[in-house]
Write an enzyme that holds these catalytic residues in place. Structure first.
Site, mmCIF file in Angstrom:
data_model
loop_
_atom_site.group_PDB
_atom_site.id
_atom_site.type_symbol
_atom_site.label_atom_id
_atom_site.label_comp_id
_atom_site.label_asym_id
_atom_site.label_seq_id
_atom_site.Cartn_x
_atom_site.Cartn_y
_atom_site.Cartn_z
ATOM 1 N N PHE A 181 39.354 64.146 38.542
ATOM 2 C CA PHE A 181 40.200 63.614 37.326
ATOM 3 C C PHE A 181 40.747 64.719 36.405
ATOM 4 C CE2 PHE A 181 41.154 59.402 35.743
ATOM 5 C CZ PHE A 181 41.157 58.762 37.167
ATOM 6 N N GLY B 172 48.884 55.315 34.087
ATOM 7 C CA GLY B 172 49.490 54.032 33.659
ATOM 8 C C GLY B 172 48.392 52.938 34.204
ATOM 9 N N CYS C 119 44.588 49.207 33.243
ATOM 10 C CA CYS C 119 43.340 49.278 32.673
ATOM 11 C C CYS C 119 43.467 50.593 31.531
ATOM 12 C CB CYS C 119 42.332 49.710 33.622
ATOM 13 S SG CYS C 119 42.027 48.467 34.718
HETATM 14 N N1 LIG Z 1 42.642 45.925 37.865
HETATM 15 C C1 LIG Z 1 41.667 46.838 37.935
HETATM 16 O O1 LIG Z 1 41.419 48.070 38.493
HETATM 17 C C2 LIG Z 1 40.535 46.452 36.922
HETATM 18 C C3 LIG Z 1 39.098 47.286 37.323
HETATM 19 C C4 LIG Z 1 38.128 46.852 36.408
HETATM 20 C C5 LIG Z 1 38.159 45.948 35.309
HETATM 21 N N2 LIG Z 1 39.452 45.230 35.243
HETATM 22 C C6 LIG Z 1 39.400 44.152 34.362
HETATM 23 O O2 LIG Z 1 39.198 42.947 35.100
HETATM 24 C C7 LIG Z 1 39.901 41.955 34.219
HETATM 25 C C8 LIG Z 1 40.923 41.264 35.367
HETATM 26 O O3 LIG Z 1 41.674 42.238 35.789
HETATM 27 P P1 LIG Z 1 42.762 41.961 37.111
HETATM 28 O O4 LIG Z 1 43.437 43.221 37.326
HETATM 29 O O5 LIG Z 1 42.166 41.312 38.117
HETATM 30 O O6 LIG Z 1 43.757 40.972 36.360
HETATM 31 P P2 LIG Z 1 44.890 40.065 37.027
HETATM 32 O O7 LIG Z 1 45.996 40.021 36.384
HETATM 33 O O8 LIG Z 1 45.171 41.011 38.489
HETATM 34 O O9 LIG Z 1 44.257 38.733 37.723
HETATM 35 C C9 LIG Z 1 43.725 37.843 36.554
HETATM 36 C C10 LIG Z 1 43.974 36.332 37.225
HETATM 37 O O10 LIG Z 1 43.447 35.263 36.279
HETATM 38 C C11 LIG Z 1 44.057 34.213 36.312
HETATM 39 N N3 LIG Z 1 43.906 33.495 35.372
HETATM 40 C C12 LIG Z 1 44.314 33.327 34.102
HETATM 41 N N4 LIG Z 1 43.701 32.437 33.442
HETATM 42 C C13 LIG Z 1 42.996 31.555 34.218
HETATM 43 C C14 LIG Z 1 42.278 30.468 33.979
HETATM 44 N N5 LIG Z 1 42.083 29.862 32.695
HETATM 45 N N6 LIG Z 1 41.566 30.141 34.979
HETATM 46 C C15 LIG Z 1 41.557 30.584 36.147
HETATM 47 N N7 LIG Z 1 42.163 31.728 36.519
HETATM 48 C C16 LIG Z 1 43.088 32.222 35.295
HETATM 49 C C17 LIG Z 1 45.514 34.741 36.606
HETATM 50 O O11 LIG Z 1 46.281 33.740 37.191
HETATM 51 C C18 LIG Z 1 45.145 36.129 37.393
HETATM 52 O O12 LIG Z 1 45.445 35.643 38.758
HETATM 53 C C19 LIG Z 1 40.650 42.577 33.110
HETATM 54 O O13 LIG Z 1 40.090 42.478 32.067
HETATM 55 C C20 LIG Z 1 40.729 44.074 33.605
HETATM 56 O O14 LIG Z 1 40.757 44.841 32.442
HETATM 57 C C21 LIG Z 1 40.181 45.425 36.039
#
Ligand SMILES: NC(=O)c1ccc[n+]([C@@H]2O[C@H](COP(=O)([O-])OP(=O)(O)OC[C@H]3O[C@@H](n4cnc5c(N)ncnc54)[C@H](O)[C@@H]3O)[C@@H](O)[C@H]2O)c1
Length: 437
Positions: free
Chosen positions: A250, A258, A261
């Protein structure tokens, strides 16, 4: 165990699929009907290596289901993950509306004692808020546990199945142990579960992401300084990386971080500081440096060309990093917006993120055109900007490139090529923190 996962995005889908693959019965819930329909038909709505066969295998074995019906999923599960998005609100804080909506839905369907796990990245104190939200609506007993996720897009399955660590934050040791059991199949080589209190668990996630973002901004600052004093940041990086306290990970200079997260999590942590009367001076600078770095290529290009008006600029790489189709807060998108606002037209390509980028940049109309083939993208271009270090960009056919571009000009935001070779090939080649020879 019987598990429900609320939110079937990058984190929820990987969590659900991997837990099903370990023998649990998992119901993944999402409000997005199109997404659920796709998954039921065996198609994966995101690009993530190795995920599709796991989903298909477990759907066939009836261990993995997809639904829009929250009530049924909650009632039929012992453990419920909250894995919905926590995007930035207008003031930079984490918007908790989806998390709290899910908490209310869980409360309204709580038919027996269950464990609610907050996997979404949430500010310290959110699990307490989830607990209060549920307790206001039901008398049925429940536990709220913080279990932040550390998977990386691009290697999410591998990260979930062989995690560096699993953080379980709980005030109830029995509930914590039950969640620990869920992760046991992934701990066969080495137990990496760390138990702690809820608030520390919530903070561990933010602190980890903020540290990684800090490393990136730090190296970008050093790279920018190298540019001014004639040092080569790649040599500096190699020299630094051998110090075991620093290590090789890193510390690559580039065009800034970007994704879904780092940007929002750094902002949310700064906001948490402000709300608690504490100035997060370092984190604020990390974000400032990053915002500037995202525009670095366009800035350098403009300096080189004088004006971008009427120019055709090619862009290689749109996702915020390789091996993902995620374009949220991607430097390429910020760069393209600026190119267009300066009067350029853009030709862009990416191996997997074209569709998502097209959607995000639709408002720019015919100022941006998209191509599947990287050589088609550079046809007639006055310059090429490289934003994402996809493998296929590492050894291109430079001779062909020179023939089809209007001018042999490359601004490389990922230091992919040898500066000496590029000079030999006759390119004007600029990269990050390396002297142009
Ligand atoms: N993407 C990553 O690499 C990553 C890694 C670690 C942690 N996170 C954290 O995890 C969380 C989710 O991130 P993500 O990238 O998976 O998000 P994302 O946007 O890909 O997915 C979220 C999903 O939740 C659904 N949703 C919204 N409201 C809902 C409800 N009431 N009931 C059921 N489903 C619902 C949305 O339609 C969407 O499909 C965030 O807090 C993020 O910070 C993400």
């Amino acid at each position: 165990m019987k598990v429900a996962v609320m939110g079937t995005g990058y984190v929820g889908l990987v969590t659900g699929a991997c837990l099903a693959d370990a023998g649990n019965h998992v119901i993944c819930v999402d409000v997005d009907e199109r997404k659920v329909q796709m998954l039921r038909e065996g198609h994966i709505p995101i690009y993530e290596e190795g995920l599709e066969p796991i989903v298909q295998r477990n759907v066939q074995a009836n261990r993995l289901e997809f639904t829009t019906e929250s009530a049924e999923a909650i009632q039929n599960s012992d453990i419920i993950f909250i894995a919905v998005g926590t995007p930035s609100d207008h003031d930079g804080s984490a918007d908790l509306k989806y998390v709290l909506q899910v908490a209310a839905t869980i409360a309204d369907n709580l038919n027996s004692e269950k464990i609610v796990i907050c996997k979404s990245t949430v500010p310290v104190g959110t699990c307490d808020l989830v607990r209060e939200t549920i307790a206001k609506r039901t008398d049925t007993p429940f536990h709220v546990i913080s279990n932040p996720e550390f998977l990386k897009e691009g290697s999410a399955v591998q990260d979930f199945q062989s995690p560096d660590r699993v953080i379980i934050g709980s005030s109830d040791s029995n509930a914590a142990e039950t969640v620990g059991e869920l992760y046991k199949p992934f701990m066969r080589r080495r137990d990496r579960i760390v138990y702690m209190d809820v608030r520390s668990a919530e903070m561990t996630k933010y602190a980890s992401n903020a540290m990684l973002a800090t490393k990136i901004s730090f190296m970008n600052e050093i790279a920018n300084l190298c540019d001014r004093v004639g040092a080569d940041v790649e040599k500096v990086r190699a020299g630094m990386s051998l110090d075991e306290r620093i290590g090789p990970h890193f510390i690559f200079p580039g065009v800034g971080y970007g994704g879904s997260c780092f940007p929002k999590d750094v902002r949310a942590l700064s906001r948490l500081g402000a709300e608690n009367d504490f100035l997060t001076a370092l984190l604020n600078s990390v974000e400032d440096v990053n915002n500037r770095q995202k525009l670095r290529l366009v800035h350098d290009l403009k300096e080189h060309l004088g004006s971008l008006k009427g120019k055709t600029i090619a862009v290689w790489g749109l996702s915020f990093k390789p091996k993902t189709d995620d374009v949220r807060e991607a430097p390429a998108l910020v760069g393209i917006e600026r190119l267009v606002s300066e009067g350029a037209t853009v030709r862009a390509t990416d191996p997997v993120a074209l569709e998502n980028a097209q959607e995000e940049l639709a408002h720019l109309g015919d100022k941006v055109s998209f191509y599947k083939d990287e050589y088609e993208t550079i046809k007639g271009a006055d310059a090429l900007l490289i934003f994402t270090e996809w493998n296929q960009f590492r050894s291109p056919d430079f001779k062909k490139m020179k023939e089809i571009m209007a001018a042999p000009v490359i601004f490389d935001g990922r230091n992919l090529y040898s500066t000496a070779k590029m000079r030999e090939y006759g390119f004007h080649y600029d990269s990050i923190g390396r002297p142009t020879v």
